[in-house]
Design a protein around this motif. Structure first.
Motif, PDB file in Angstrom:
ATOM      1  N   GLY A   7       0.778  -1.227   0.000  1.00  0.00           N
ATOM      2  CA  GLY A   7       0.000   0.000   0.000  1.00  0.00           C
ATOM      3  C   GLY A   7       0.808   1.275   0.000  1.00  0.00           C
ATOM      4  O   GLY A   7       0.233   2.363  -0.075  1.00  0.00           O
ATOM      5  N   GLY A   8       2.115   1.184   0.072  1.00  0.00           N
ATOM      6  CA  GLY A   8       2.914   2.391   0.041  1.00  0.00           C
ATOM      7  C   GLY A   8       2.911   3.018  -1.340  1.00  0.00           C
ATOM      8  O   GLY A   8       2.394   2.458  -2.302  1.00  0.00           O
ATOM      9  N   GLY A   9       3.482   4.196  -1.417  1.00  0.00           N
ATOM     10  CA  GLY A   9       3.546   4.875  -2.702  1.00  0.00           C
ATOM     11  C   GLY A   9       3.698   6.364  -2.509  1.00  0.00           C
ATOM     12  O   GLY A   9       4.132   6.833  -1.457  1.00  0.00           O
ATOM     13  N   LEU A  17      -3.352   7.686   2.075  1.00  0.00           N
ATOM     14  CA  LEU A  17      -2.840   6.388   1.681  1.00  0.00           C
ATOM     15  C   LEU A  17      -3.346   5.360   2.678  1.00  0.00           C
ATOM     16  O   LEU A  17      -3.624   5.701   3.835  1.00  0.00           O
ATOM     17  CB  LEU A  17      -1.310   6.358   1.680  1.00  0.00           C
ATOM     18  CG  LEU A  17      -0.540   6.978   0.515  1.00  0.00           C
ATOM     19  CD1 LEU A  17       0.942   6.980   0.818  1.00  0.00           C
ATOM     20  CD2 LEU A  17      -0.810   6.222  -0.773  1.00  0.00           C
ATOM     21  N   ARG A  18      -3.451   4.116   2.236  1.00  0.00           N
ATOM     22  CA  ARG A  18      -3.851   3.035   3.130  1.00  0.00           C
ATOM     23  C   ARG A  18      -2.852   1.899   3.018  1.00  0.00           C
ATOM     24  O   ARG A  18      -2.617   1.361   1.938  1.00  0.00           O
ATOM     25  CB  ARG A  18      -5.249   2.527   2.783  1.00  0.00           C
ATOM     26  CG  ARG A  18      -5.817   1.541   3.789  1.00  0.00           C
ATOM     27  CD  ARG A  18      -7.196   1.100   3.390  1.00  0.00           C
ATOM     28  NE  ARG A  18      -7.884   0.357   4.438  1.00  0.00           N
ATOM     29  CZ  ARG A  18      -8.463  -0.819   4.258  1.00  0.00           C
ATOM     30  NH1 ARG A  18      -8.427  -1.395   3.073  1.00  0.00           N
ATOM     31  NH2 ARG A  18      -9.077  -1.422   5.267  1.00  0.00           N
ATOM     32  N   LEU A  19      -2.267   1.555   4.144  1.00  0.00           N
ATOM     33  CA  LEU A  19      -1.317   0.449   4.198  1.00  0.00           C
ATOM     34  C   LEU A  19      -1.998  -0.796   4.762  1.00  0.00           C
ATOM     35  O   LEU A  19      -2.887  -0.689   5.610  1.00  0.00           O
ATOM     36  CB  LEU A  19      -0.121   0.810   5.077  1.00  0.00           C
ATOM     37  CG  LEU A  19       0.632   2.099   4.767  1.00  0.00           C
ATOM     38  CD1 LEU A  19       1.830   2.232   5.699  1.00  0.00           C
ATOM     39  CD2 LEU A  19       1.059   2.150   3.323  1.00  0.00           C
ATOM     40  N   SER A  20      -1.553  -1.948   4.292  1.00  0.00           N
ATOM     41  CA  SER A  20      -2.046  -3.226   4.806  1.00  0.00           C
ATOM     42  C   SER A  20      -0.864  -4.096   5.181  1.00  0.00           C
ATOM     43  O   SER A  20       0.206  -3.999   4.574  1.00  0.00           O
ATOM     44  CB  SER A  20      -2.882  -3.957   3.747  1.00  0.00           C
ATOM     45  OG  SER A  20      -3.989  -3.205   3.352  1.00  0.00           O
ATOM     46  N   CYS A  21      -1.060  -4.963   6.160  1.00  0.00           N
ATOM     47  CA  CYS A  21      -0.021  -5.915   6.543  1.00  0.00           C
ATOM     48  C   CYS A  21      -0.698  -7.199   6.988  1.00  0.00           C
ATOM     49  O   CYS A  21      -1.501  -7.191   7.928  1.00  0.00           O
ATOM     50  CB  CYS A  21       0.844  -5.363   7.670  1.00  0.00           C
ATOM     51  SG  CYS A  21       2.074  -6.539   8.274  1.00  0.00           S
ATOM     52  N   TYR A  78      -4.363  -2.618   9.208  1.00  0.00           N
ATOM     53  CA  TYR A  78      -4.420  -1.557   8.215  1.00  0.00           C
ATOM     54  C   TYR A  78      -4.005  -0.244   8.875  1.00  0.00           C
ATOM     55  O   TYR A  78      -4.196  -0.058  10.077  1.00  0.00           O
ATOM     56  CB  TYR A  78      -5.841  -1.415   7.661  1.00  0.00           C
ATOM     57  CG  TYR A  78      -6.424  -2.710   7.151  1.00  0.00           C
ATOM     58  CD1 TYR A  78      -7.198  -3.521   7.976  1.00  0.00           C
ATOM     59  CD2 TYR A  78      -6.184  -3.148   5.851  1.00  0.00           C
ATOM     60  CE1 TYR A  78      -7.718  -4.722   7.530  1.00  0.00           C
ATOM     61  CE2 TYR A  78      -6.707  -4.341   5.394  1.00  0.00           C
ATOM     62  CZ  TYR A  78      -7.465  -5.128   6.244  1.00  0.00           C
ATOM     63  OH  TYR A  78      -7.976  -6.315   5.791  1.00  0.00           O
ATOM     64  N   LEU A  79      -3.481   0.647   8.064  1.00  0.00           N
ATOM     65  CA  LEU A  79      -3.183   1.990   8.541  1.00  0.00           C
ATOM     66  C   LEU A  79      -3.747   2.968   7.528  1.00  0.00           C
ATOM     67  O   LEU A  79      -3.237   3.071   6.402  1.00  0.00           O
ATOM     68  CB  LEU A  79      -1.672   2.213   8.712  1.00  0.00           C
ATOM     69  CG  LEU A  79      -1.305   3.551   9.343  1.00  0.00           C
ATOM     70  CD1 LEU A  79      -1.730   3.583  10.816  1.00  0.00           C
ATOM     71  CD2 LEU A  79       0.200   3.808   9.223  1.00  0.00           C
ATOM     72  N   GLN A  80      -4.818   3.637   7.904  1.00  0.00           N
ATOM     73  CA  GLN A  80      -5.397   4.680   7.065  1.00  0.00           C
ATOM     74  C   GLN A  80      -4.692   5.980   7.402  1.00  0.00           C
ATOM     75  O   GLN A  80      -4.759   6.438   8.539  1.00  0.00           O
ATOM     76  CB  GLN A  80      -6.901   4.802   7.312  1.00  0.00           C
ATOM     77  CG  GLN A  80      -7.575   5.870   6.476  1.00  0.00           C
ATOM     78  CD  GLN A  80      -7.537   5.575   4.991  1.00  0.00           C
ATOM     79  OE1 GLN A  80      -7.750   4.450   4.564  1.00  0.00           O
ATOM     80  NE2 GLN A  80      -7.228   6.595   4.195  1.00  0.00           N
ATOM     81  N   MET A  81      -4.020   6.544   6.414  1.00  0.00           N
ATOM     82  CA  MET A  81      -3.237   7.750   6.600  1.00  0.00           C
ATOM     83  C   MET A  81      -3.930   8.889   5.872  1.00  0.00           C
ATOM     84  O   MET A  81      -4.009   8.879   4.644  1.00  0.00           O
ATOM     85  CB  MET A  81      -1.828   7.540   6.041  1.00  0.00           C
ATOM     86  CG  MET A  81      -1.118   6.316   6.602  1.00  0.00           C
ATOM     87  SD  MET A  81       0.373   5.872   5.686  1.00  0.00           S
ATOM     88  CE  MET A  81       1.357   7.335   5.904  1.00  0.00           C
ATOM     89  N   VAL A 116       6.669   5.137   1.810  1.00  0.00           N
ATOM     90  CA  VAL A 116       5.649   6.169   1.659  1.00  0.00           C
ATOM     91  C   VAL A 116       6.363   7.491   1.399  1.00  0.00           C
ATOM     92  O   VAL A 116       7.218   7.903   2.193  1.00  0.00           O
ATOM     93  CB  VAL A 116       4.770   6.280   2.917  1.00  0.00           C
ATOM     94  CG1 VAL A 116       3.873   7.504   2.840  1.00  0.00           C
ATOM     95  CG2 VAL A 116       3.936   5.014   3.093  1.00  0.00           C
ATOM     96  N   THR A 117       6.022   8.124   0.300  1.00  0.00           N
ATOM     97  CA  THR A 117       6.610   9.413  -0.058  1.00  0.00           C
ATOM     98  C   THR A 117       5.499  10.433  -0.202  1.00  0.00           C
ATOM     99  O   THR A 117       4.534  10.210  -0.933  1.00  0.00           O
ATOM    100  CB  THR A 117       7.393   9.317  -1.370  1.00  0.00           C
ATOM    101  OG1 THR A 117       8.407   8.303  -1.264  1.00  0.00           O
ATOM    102  CG2 THR A 117       8.059  10.644  -1.699  1.00  0.00           C
ATOM    103  N   VAL A 118       5.639  11.526   0.532  1.00  0.00           N
ATOM    104  CA  VAL A 118       4.647  12.600   0.452  1.00  0.00           C
ATOM    105  C   VAL A 118       5.338  13.815  -0.161  1.00  0.00           C
ATOM    106  O   VAL A 118       6.250  14.392   0.431  1.00  0.00           O
ATOM    107  CB  VAL A 118       4.078  12.954   1.833  1.00  0.00           C
ATOM    108  CG1 VAL A 118       3.020  14.052   1.690  1.00  0.00           C
ATOM    109  CG2 VAL A 118       3.489  11.714   2.488  1.00  0.00           C
TER     110      VAL A 118
END
Length: 120
Positions: A7-9, A17-21, A78-81, A116-118
């Protein structure tokens, strides 16, 4: 046991962004699962973690912007950012305290990081 993060990017400032693990393997049970991050030239730090019962803990820097959640049936967090800023740029790692099927204790396992790049 393996932890697979995704989910990074790239996100723009103010974006989401939303990460999953997901944890997989010979797992008897999982205690705490969490997200950590490491920015260039900085130490790895806790972002958020969650117990099997759903109790959560957040770093002050992400409170009110990030939300950690968990699906125990899928051994996944999950991490909802939301409202991300350039200061959130880092490699994000998931960690889980896992008891194997033939073990009597919990061991910490780390997943490979996701970047994750912002940036605008």
């Amino acid at each position: 046991v393996q932890l697979q993060a995704s989910g990074g990017g790239l996100a723009q400032p103010g974006g989401s962004l939303r990460l999953s693990c997901a944890a997989a393997g010979s797992i008897f049970s999982i205690n705490v699962m969490g997200w950590y991050r490491q920015a260039p030239d900085k130490q790895r730090e806790l972002v958020a973690d969650i117990t099997s019962g759903g109790s959560t803990n957040y770093a002050d820097s992400v409170k009110g912007r990030f939300t950690i959640s968990r699906d125990n049936a899928k051994n996944t967090i999950y991490l909802q950012m939301n409202s991300v800023t350039p200061e959130d740029t880092a490699v994000y790692y998931c960690k889980a305290e896992i008891r194997g099927r033939w073990s009597y204790s919990y061991v910490g396992h780390w997943g490979k990081g996701t970047l994750v790049t912002v940036s605008s």
